[in-house]
Design a protein around this motif. Structure first.
Motif, short mmCIF file in Angstrom:
data_model
loop_
_atom_site.label_atom_id
_atom_site.label_comp_id
_atom_site.label_asym_id
_atom_site.label_seq_id
_atom_site.Cartn_x
_atom_site.Cartn_y
_atom_site.Cartn_z
N GLU A 171 0.81 -1.21 0.00
CA GLU A 171 0.00 0.00 0.00
C GLU A 171 0.85 1.27 0.00
O GLU A 171 0.50 2.27 -0.63
N ARG A 172 1.98 1.25 0.70
CA ARG A 172 2.82 2.46 0.83
C ARG A 172 4.14 2.33 0.06
O ARG A 172 5.12 2.99 0.38
N ALA A 217 6.10 3.10 -3.27
CA ALA A 217 6.03 4.00 -4.42
C ALA A 217 6.43 3.30 -5.72
O ALA A 217 5.90 3.62 -6.79
N SER A 229 -2.50 -4.85 -2.18
CA SER A 229 -2.63 -3.39 -2.14
C SER A 229 -1.60 -2.67 -3.00
O SER A 229 -1.08 -1.62 -2.63
N LEU A 230 -1.33 -3.21 -4.18
CA LEU A 230 -0.40 -2.55 -5.10
C LEU A 230 -1.10 -1.38 -5.78
O LEU A 230 -2.27 -1.48 -6.16
N SER A 231 -0.36 -0.29 -5.95
CA SER A 231 -0.88 0.82 -6.75
C SER A 231 -1.05 0.32 -8.18
O SER A 231 -0.47 -0.71 -8.57
N GLN A 232 -1.82 1.03 -8.98
CA GLN A 232 -2.00 0.59 -10.37
C GLN A 232 -0.66 0.54 -11.09
O GLN A 232 -0.41 -0.37 -11.87
N ASN A 289 2.38 -0.10 -9.80
CA ASN A 289 3.12 -1.29 -9.40
C ASN A 289 2.43 -2.57 -9.88
O ASN A 289 3.09 -3.53 -10.24
N ARG A 290 1.11 -2.57 -9.91
CA ARG A 290 0.37 -3.73 -10.43
C ARG A 290 0.72 -3.95 -11.90
O ARG A 290 0.89 -5.08 -12.34
N ASP A 349 -6.23 -7.64 -4.04
CA ASP A 349 -6.59 -6.23 -4.00
C ASP A 349 -6.32 -5.61 -2.64
O ASP A 349 -5.96 -4.44 -2.55
N SER A 350 -6.52 -6.38 -1.57
CA SER A 350 -6.38 -5.84 -0.23
C SER A 350 -5.79 -6.88 0.71
O SER A 350 -5.77 -8.08 0.41
#
Length: 115
Positions: A50-51, A53, A81-84, A86-87, A103-104
């Motif tokens: 999630e955090r 970058a 919880s990867l950002s788009q 990083n995904r 997703d979570s």
């Protein structure tokens, strides 16, 4: 920026809440932090992005090395919880076909419970 992590437990699942950038400059520290926090009785591991970058190829390699420790019966591993951005990196590299991506954190933990 370097990578840091905080360990959290949810039932029998160990969660590494990551912070920072995971690239060639921080991958060695990332691997050391993960390996130092894992014990022989840990069978479920979620890496929470999630955090985070950025994750580069060196960071993905570390994820794969750690994932191999969690193969077999009653052992689970995943990223969540990867950002788009990083995904997309994980998908383009094909790692999403090797490592489970959720997703979570809650989705990963629930998936592990239903094994």
């Amino acid at each position: 920026m370097t990578v840091d992590l905080k360990w959290v437990r949810s039932g029998d699942t160990l969660i590494a809440a990551l912070l920072g950038r995971i690239d060639s400059g921080s991958a060695e520290d990332f691997q050391r932090l993960l390996e130092d926090g894992l014990g022989p009785d840990d069978h479920n591991l979620v890496l929470d992005f999630e955090r985070v970058a950025f994750i580069g190829s060196a960071g993905l390699r570390v994820c794969l090395v750690v994932a191999r420790q969690f193969t077999g019966p009653d052992r689970n591993f995943g990223l969540c919880s990867l950002s788009q951005f990083n995904r997309d990196i994980v998908a383009v590299s094909g790692f999403d076909r090797i490592i489970n991506v959720y997703d979570s954190r809650a989705t990963a933990i629930e998936s592990f419970a239903h094994g």
